[in-house]
Design a protein around this motif. Structure first.
Motif, PDB file in Angstrom:
ATOM      1  N   GLY A  19       0.811  -1.222   0.000  1.00  0.00           N
ATOM      2  CA  GLY A  19       0.000   0.000   0.000  1.00  0.00           C
ATOM      3  C   GLY A  19       0.844   1.272   0.000  1.00  0.00           C
ATOM      4  O   GLY A  19       0.328   2.365  -0.240  1.00  0.00           O
ATOM      5  N   ASN A  22       3.029   1.086  -3.954  1.00  0.00           N
ATOM      6  CA  ASN A  22       2.300   1.466  -5.177  1.00  0.00           C
ATOM      7  C   ASN A  22       2.286   2.969  -5.436  1.00  0.00           C
ATOM      8  O   ASN A  22       2.701   3.398  -6.516  1.00  0.00           O
ATOM      9  N   ASP A 256       4.311  -5.295  -7.797  1.00  0.00           N
ATOM     10  CA  ASP A 256       3.551  -6.302  -7.038  1.00  0.00           C
ATOM     11  C   ASP A 256       4.463  -7.233  -6.241  1.00  0.00           C
ATOM     12  O   ASP A 256       5.454  -7.736  -6.763  1.00  0.00           O
ATOM     13  N   VAL A 284      -2.725  -6.252   3.524  1.00  0.00           N
ATOM     14  CA  VAL A 284      -2.418  -6.663   4.898  1.00  0.00           C
ATOM     15  C   VAL A 284      -3.575  -7.262   5.689  1.00  0.00           C
ATOM     16  O   VAL A 284      -3.350  -8.038   6.607  1.00  0.00           O
ATOM     17  N   VAL A 309     -10.059 -11.762  -4.517  1.00  0.00           N
ATOM     18  CA  VAL A 309      -8.614 -11.882  -4.264  1.00  0.00           C
ATOM     19  C   VAL A 309      -8.410 -12.375  -2.838  1.00  0.00           C
ATOM     20  O   VAL A 309      -8.855 -11.744  -1.883  1.00  0.00           O
ATOM     21  N   CYS A 341      -4.368  -9.805  -8.413  1.00  0.00           N
ATOM     22  CA  CYS A 341      -4.796  -9.459  -9.766  1.00  0.00           C
ATOM     23  C   CYS A 341      -4.284  -8.060 -10.114  1.00  0.00           C
ATOM     24  O   CYS A 341      -3.879  -7.327  -9.215  1.00  0.00           O
ATOM     25  N   GLU A 344      -6.032  -2.263 -10.960  1.00  0.00           N
ATOM     26  CA  GLU A 344      -6.466  -1.078 -11.721  1.00  0.00           C
ATOM     27  C   GLU A 344      -7.198  -1.517 -12.994  1.00  0.00           C
ATOM     28  O   GLU A 344      -8.213  -0.917 -13.364  1.00  0.00           O
ATOM     29  N   HIS A 358     -11.855  -3.243   1.631  1.00  0.00           N
ATOM     30  CA  HIS A 358     -11.486  -2.881   3.014  1.00  0.00           C
ATOM     31  C   HIS A 358     -11.217  -1.375   3.114  1.00  0.00           C
ATOM     32  O   HIS A 358     -10.940  -0.882   4.197  1.00  0.00           O
ATOM     33  N   GLY A 360      -8.666   0.554   1.946  1.00  0.00           N
ATOM     34  CA  GLY A 360      -7.322   1.140   1.971  1.00  0.00           C
ATOM     35  C   GLY A 360      -7.365   2.382   1.068  1.00  0.00           C
ATOM     36  O   GLY A 360      -8.205   2.449   0.151  1.00  0.00           O
ATOM     37  N   TRP A 361      -6.493   3.362   1.294  1.00  0.00           N
ATOM     38  CA  TRP A 361      -6.611   4.592   0.519  1.00  0.00           C
ATOM     39  C   TRP A 361      -6.351   4.353  -0.971  1.00  0.00           C
ATOM     40  O   TRP A 361      -7.005   4.942  -1.831  1.00  0.00           O
ATOM     41  N   SER A 363      -6.971   1.570  -2.706  1.00  0.00           N
ATOM     42  CA  SER A 363      -8.170   0.941  -3.275  1.00  0.00           C
ATOM     43  C   SER A 363      -9.301   1.961  -3.357  1.00  0.00           C
ATOM     44  O   SER A 363     -10.065   1.982  -4.335  1.00  0.00           O
ATOM     45  N   ASP A 382      -6.611   3.882   8.849  1.00  0.00           N
ATOM     46  CA  ASP A 382      -7.298   4.906   8.065  1.00  0.00           C
ATOM     47  C   ASP A 382      -8.482   4.367   7.270  1.00  0.00           C
ATOM     48  O   ASP A 382      -9.285   5.139   6.751  1.00  0.00           O
ATOM     49  N   GLN A 383      -8.594   3.031   7.173  1.00  0.00           N
ATOM     50  CA  GLN A 383      -9.703   2.449   6.391  1.00  0.00           C
ATOM     51  C   GLN A 383     -11.056   2.916   6.941  1.00  0.00           C
ATOM     52  O   GLN A 383     -12.015   3.111   6.184  1.00  0.00           O
TER      53      GLN A 383
HETATM   54  C1  UDX Z   1      -2.569  -0.107   3.743  1.00  0.00           C
HETATM   55  C2  UDX Z   1      -3.723   0.804   4.225  1.00  0.00           C
HETATM   56  O1  UDX Z   1      -4.921   0.099   4.306  1.00  0.00           O
HETATM   57  C3  UDX Z   1      -3.837   2.005   3.314  1.00  0.00           C
HETATM   58  O2  UDX Z   1      -4.931   2.807   3.645  1.00  0.00           O
HETATM   59  C4  UDX Z   1      -2.565   2.784   3.481  1.00  0.00           C
HETATM   60  O3  UDX Z   1      -2.610   3.994   2.765  1.00  0.00           O
HETATM   61  C5  UDX Z   1      -1.406   1.922   3.040  1.00  0.00           C
HETATM   62  O4  UDX Z   1      -1.383   0.715   3.794  1.00  0.00           O
HETATM   63  P1  UDX Z   1      -3.450  -1.860   1.944  1.00  0.00           P
HETATM   64  O5  UDX Z   1      -4.232  -2.417   3.062  1.00  0.00           O
HETATM   65  O6  UDX Z   1      -2.534  -2.758   1.264  1.00  0.00           O
HETATM   66  O7  UDX Z   1      -2.695  -0.525   2.413  1.00  0.00           O
HETATM   67  O8  UDX Z   1      -4.555  -1.324   0.922  1.00  0.00           O
HETATM   68  P2  UDX Z   1      -4.534  -0.302  -0.273  1.00  0.00           P
HETATM   69  O9  UDX Z   1      -4.149   1.048   0.176  1.00  0.00           O
HETATM   70  O10 UDX Z   1      -5.837  -0.436  -0.908  1.00  0.00           O
HETATM   71  O11 UDX Z   1      -3.382  -0.815  -1.246  1.00  0.00           O
HETATM   72  C6  UDX Z   1      -3.417  -2.058  -1.915  1.00  0.00           C
HETATM   73  C7  UDX Z   1      -2.809  -1.905  -3.274  1.00  0.00           C
HETATM   74  O12 UDX Z   1      -2.609  -3.194  -3.818  1.00  0.00           O
HETATM   75  C8  UDX Z   1      -3.676  -1.130  -4.270  1.00  0.00           C
HETATM   76  O13 UDX Z   1      -2.900  -0.223  -5.008  1.00  0.00           O
HETATM   77  C9  UDX Z   1      -4.239  -2.213  -5.184  1.00  0.00           C
HETATM   78  O14 UDX Z   1      -4.425  -1.787  -6.526  1.00  0.00           O
HETATM   79  C10 UDX Z   1      -3.173  -3.257  -5.128  1.00  0.00           C
HETATM   80  N1  UDX Z   1      -3.747  -4.591  -5.365  1.00  0.00           N
HETATM   81  C11 UDX Z   1      -4.556  -5.176  -4.438  1.00  0.00           C
HETATM   82  C12 UDX Z   1      -3.438  -5.224  -6.548  1.00  0.00           C
HETATM   83  O15 UDX Z   1      -2.726  -4.668  -7.418  1.00  0.00           O
HETATM   84  N2  UDX Z   1      -3.963  -6.464  -6.759  1.00  0.00           N
HETATM   85  C13 UDX Z   1      -4.741  -7.086  -5.859  1.00  0.00           C
HETATM   86  O16 UDX Z   1      -5.144  -8.231  -6.127  1.00  0.00           O
HETATM   87  C14 UDX Z   1      -5.057  -6.412  -4.649  1.00  0.00           C
END
Ligand code: UDX
Length: 467
Positions: A19, A22, A256, A284, A309, A341, A344, A358, A360-361, A363, A382-383
Motif C-alpha cells: 500500500g 504502489n 507487485d 495486509v 482476491v 490481480c 487497476e 477494506h 485502503g486509501w 483501493s 485509516d480504512q
Molecule cells: C494499507 C492501508 O490500508 C492504506 O490505507 C494505506 O494507505 C497503506 O497501507 P493496503 O491495506 O494494502 O494498504 O490497501 P490499499 O491502500 O488499498 O493498497 C493495496 C494496493 O494493492 C492497491 O494499489 C491495489 O491496486 C493493489 N492490489 C490489491 C493489486 O494490485 N492487486 C490485488 O489483487 C489487490
C-alpha cells in the motif's frame, strides 16, 4: 533543460508494504517520465518479492530512467523476530537507516549523479532525518487522504479532543470534515492496536518542517477545503493524484509483491457488462474463519458473479486464508478466486459492477476514480475514515454493518446479500452509480488540470533548488 534533469537524481524510499510501494512507485515513474534519473528503494526483503521490478533492474521512461536499489534491515524475510512488529520497526529505524544512508552515499561512487532530492512516505519518517543530515532536500508523499492527514495532525498537536475506548459515544468535529464517530476515526488513535505503528505515524508530524513540501495522492476537486485548511495550519499540501491515473502510460513495470493472475481479465471478458462483484482486502488485512464463512455464504446467496482476491500474507505473520468446505464446488462457474490481480485493470473492466473493499486509501482512490460503486468493509487504521468519506461524503456506496454472533462481531451472510442488492439493484443504486461517474470525471479533470500543474510545479522546485 532535459539534460539538466537527467543529471538530477531523485531517490524515493518506501515503507516495505504494498500500500506504500504502489503510490511511491507511481510517482517514481511519473518523475522518470519527466526526464530525471529516479531510484526507487525499499527494503531488500520486500524488494526481492517485487519480481517485475527486480528483473527489470532499470528501465527508460521517456527521457528519464527508473532504477531499483534496495537496502537491508538486517533480517531475512523468515526471521522469527520479524513477526514482532515493534522489534522489526526498531530494526528498520536502526540497521535499515544505516544501510539506507550507505545507499544514498554510494550513488556518486557508482558513476551516477549524487542524490539531489529524497522523497519518503509517512512510515519512514527517519528518511527525512537522513536527508537533513546529508544536506539533501526532502519531500514527503502522504499516501493517505488529506482528511486522515488532518486527523493525525490535530491529534499530534492536541488541537482536538479524541475519544478513548470508554468514550464510544463521543464524536469529533474537525474543520471541513464530516462529523466523525468513534468507528470513523483511525483506530491507531482510539483503540491503538499497533502502538509501534502509531508512534511511527505520529513522529512524521514532528519533523514536517524538514521537508520542503508535502505531496498527497489525492486531488483538489475531491478534498479542496481540507487541503486549504491544512495548508494554512501545517505545511503547504500539494495534491498530485490520483497517481495511478497520472502514470498509467508511463511504464508497465509493476511493484507487485504477489504474482498477479492475468487470466482473470480474460474471465471478466466472458462476463456480461456490469455484472461482477470484485472483492479484495488489500495487502495486509486477513479475515477470520467465521467472517470468511459468512462472506462466502452471502456471496452465493446473492447469486452475483464474483472475482475474489485471497492472498497469502507476505511475511511469517499469518497463513493462507481457508475458504469454507464445499465453497469451491458450489461456486463452480459463478466466480473466480485468485491470489492477486492487476487491480487497476479489473476496476476499469466493464464487467465489474461494484467493489467490496477494506477501503485502503489506494483501493479507495482506484475505485472512486474508476467510477465503481463500493461496498465498504473497513478493518482498521485509516480504512475507517476512508469508508466514512466514500459512503457519507462522496456518496458512492454502502457500508456493511456488523452484528454480534456467538460473542464475535461479524458481518452476516444476510448483510452481505443486502449490501450487494442495495448497491447493484436497490432504490439508491442509480444515484450511487451517478455519483461514482461524477468522481471518475472529476479525477480526469484533475489529472489533466490541477494535479498535472502541481506535478509540474514540483518538478520546477527540484530544478530551482539545483540552480
Ligand atoms: C494499507 C492501508 O490500508 C492504506 O490505507 C494505506 O494507505 C497503506 O497501507 P493496503 O491495506 O494494502 O494498504 O490497501 P490499499 O491502500 O488499498 O493498497 C493495496 C494496493 O494493492 C492497491 O494499489 C491495489 O491496486 C493493489 N492490489 C490489491 C493489486 O494490485 N492487486 C490485488 O489483487 C489487490
Amino acid at each position: 533543460m532535459e539534460s539538466k534533469k537527467s543529471n538530477l537524481h531523485v531517490l524515493l524510499v518506501s515503507f516495505p508494504a504494498q500500500g506504500h510501494i504502489n503510490p511511491l512507485l507511481r510517482l517514481a515513474k511519473c518523475l522518470a517520465s519527466k526526464g530525471f534519473l529516479v531510484t526507487f528503494s525499499t527494503t531488500e526483503t520486500i524488494g526481492h518479492l517485487m519480481k517485475e521490478a527486480t528483473n527489470a533492474k532499470s528501465c527508460k521512461i521517456g527521457h528519464g530512467e527508473l532504477r531499483f536499489e534496495f537496502f537491508s534491515e538486517g533480517w531475512e524475510i523468515n526471521e522469527p523476530q520479524r513477526a514482532n512488529l515493534g522489534a522489526w520497526i526498531h530494526q528498520l529505524e536502526t540497521v535499515g537507516r544505516e544501510s539506507f544512508t550507505a545507499l544514498v552515499n554510494r550513488q556518486s561512487q557508482m558513476g551516477r549523479p549524487s542524490v539531489s532530492c529524497i522523497i519518503n512516505n509517512p512510515f519512514v519518517p527517519w528518511a527525512t532525518d537522513v536527508a537533513a543530515e546529508l544536506g539533501i532536500p526532502c519531500a514527503v508523499l502522504w499516501v493517505q487522504s488529506c482528511a486522515v492527514y488532518s486527523i493525525y495532525y490535530h491529534f499530534q498537536h492536541q488541537l482536538a479532543t479524541f475519544p478513548n475506548p470508554d468514550q464510544r459515544d463521543m464524536t469529533i468535529n474537525l474543520p471541513s470534515l464530516p462529523s466523525q464517530e468513534f468507528d470513523d476515526i483511525p483506530d491507531f488513535l482510539t483503540l491503538n492496536p499497533y502502538d509501534s505503528l502509531r508512534k511511527v505515524i505520529l513522529s512524521q508530524f514532528e519533523n514536517l518542517d524538514k521537508s520542503f513540501c508535502v505531496l498527497v495522492d489525492s486531488f483538489e476537486e475531491l478534498e479542496r477545503e481540507t487541503i486549504e485548511v491544512m495548508s494554512r495550519i501545517s505545511a503547504p499540501i500539494i495534491p498530485i493524484g490520483p497517481l495511478f491515473k497520472s502514470t498509467n502510460d508511463a511504464s508497465s513495470v509493476r511493484g507487485d509483491i504477489w504474482k498477479a493472475t492475468d487470466d482473470c481479465l480474460q474471465w471478466l471478458d466472458s462476463q456480461s457488462p456490469n455484472s461482477v462483484i470484485y472483492i479484495s482486502f488489500g495487502s495486509v488485512v486477513s479475515l477470520s474463519k467465521e467472517q470468511l464463512e459468512e462472506l462466502s455464504a452471502g456471496l452465493l446467496k446473492s447469486g452475483t458473479p464474483f472475482l475474489w482476491v485471497l492472498k497469502t500474507p507476505p511475511i511469517n505473520v499469518g497463513s493462507k486464508p481457508e475458504l469454507p468446505d464445499g465453497f469451491k464446488e458450489e461456486a463452480e462457474g459463478k466466480g473466480m478466486v485468485v491470489e492477486w490481480c492487476p487491480q487497476e485493470q479489473v476496476l476499469a473492466h466493464s464487467a465489474v459492477s461494484c467493489f467490496l473493499t477494506h477501503c485502503g486509501w489506494n483501493s479507495s482512490m482506484e475505485c472512486l476514480t474508476s467510477g465503481v460503486p463500493v461496498i465498504a468493509f473497513p478493518q482498521w487504521g485509516d480504512q475507517n475514515t476512508n469508508a466514512k468519506l466514500l459512503i457519507d461524503a462522496y456518496g458512492v456506496g454502502v457500508r456493511m454493518k456488523k452484528t454480534q454472533k456467538d460473542g464475535t462481531a461479524v458481518v452476516t451472510r444476510d448483510e452481505v446479500e443486502r449490501c450487494i442488492f442495495e448497491v447493484t439493484k436497490g432504490a439508491r443504486a442509480e444515484e450511487i452509480k451517478k455519483n461514482a461517474r461524477k468522481w471518475k470525471e472529476a479525477a480526469e479533470v484533475a489529472v489533466a488540470g490541477s494535479s498535472h500543474r502541481n506535478i509540474e510545479l514540483f518538478v520546477a522546485d527540484i530544478l530551482r533548488m539545483h540552480g
